[in-house]
Design an enzyme around this catalytic site. Sequence first.
Site, PDB file in Angstrom:
ATOM      1  N   GLU A   1      -0.889  -1.403  -4.948  1.00  0.00           N
ATOM      2  CA  GLU A   1      -2.124  -0.674  -5.225  1.00  0.00           C
ATOM      3  C   GLU A   1      -1.811   0.448  -6.207  1.00  0.00           C
ATOM      4  OE1 GLU A   1      -5.648   0.208  -2.447  1.00  0.00           O
ATOM      5  OE2 GLU A   1      -4.384   1.991  -2.351  1.00  0.00           O
TER       6      GLU A   1
ATOM      7  N   ASP B   1       0.885  -1.156   0.000  1.00  0.00           N
ATOM      8  CA  ASP B   1       0.000   0.000   0.000  1.00  0.00           C
ATOM      9  C   ASP B   1       0.925   1.208   0.000  1.00  0.00           C
ATOM     10  OD1 ASP B   1      -2.286   1.621   0.203  1.00  0.00           O
ATOM     11  OD2 ASP B   1      -2.096   1.700   2.377  1.00  0.00           O
TER      12      ASP B   1
ATOM     13  N   ASP C   1      -2.879   1.185   6.904  1.00  0.00           N
ATOM     14  CA  ASP C   1      -1.949   0.916   5.795  1.00  0.00           C
ATOM     15  C   ASP C   1      -1.458  -0.537   5.839  1.00  0.00           C
ATOM     16  OD1 ASP C   1      -1.421   3.959   4.987  1.00  0.00           O
ATOM     17  OD2 ASP C   1      -1.303   3.759   7.163  1.00  0.00           O
TER      18      ASP C   1
END
Length: 194
Positions: free
Chosen positions: A68, A7, A141
């Site tokens: 991501e 992330d 996160d």
Amino acid sequence: MRVFGVDPGLTRCGFGVVDSGRGRTVAPVAVDVIRTPPEMELSQRLLRISNAAEEWLDLYKPTVLAVERVFSQHNVRTAMGTAQAGGVVALAAARRGIDVCFHTPSQVKSAVAGNGAADKKQVTAMVTKILGLAVAPKPADAADALAIAICHCWRAPMLSRMAQAEQAAAEQKRRYEARLAELNKTRLKKAGTP
């Protein structure tokens, strides 16, 4: 398959590693958040994230890196930093010959929570349940990095089948066009055209 989910972010970059088993079984391996202070020079922040990524890649030896994708953010500066953080991790994986795949936030949320518009609480709750964790990963996160890894585990077989189907279709098209060209050539010869 071992998946290293990322992330990306400059201030907090989530790292999560999972192993996929038969069907949809997924087991947690490691999770953490790499932090860099906002007052640190950008190049040093990226270097810190890159160094941490290289350590994780060497330690956990993932088969694939799932990141991501930076989709859209209102703050261009934040989006740039996020993209740069994801980029240095992807580069570290590519240097080791590890495949890198990108997933949009809605793909991740849909895969893990069943809803492409799920909020962070829903994603964290589902990650905790899917991985059978006693405690929810924090901060968000960390949970997001695990969600990205889980998403890849579940989407990879479908993506592979789609790629094989596209390759087979392209080969079939190539053969059809070659046959058509040969038929046209034969027709022209029969018609007496050189």
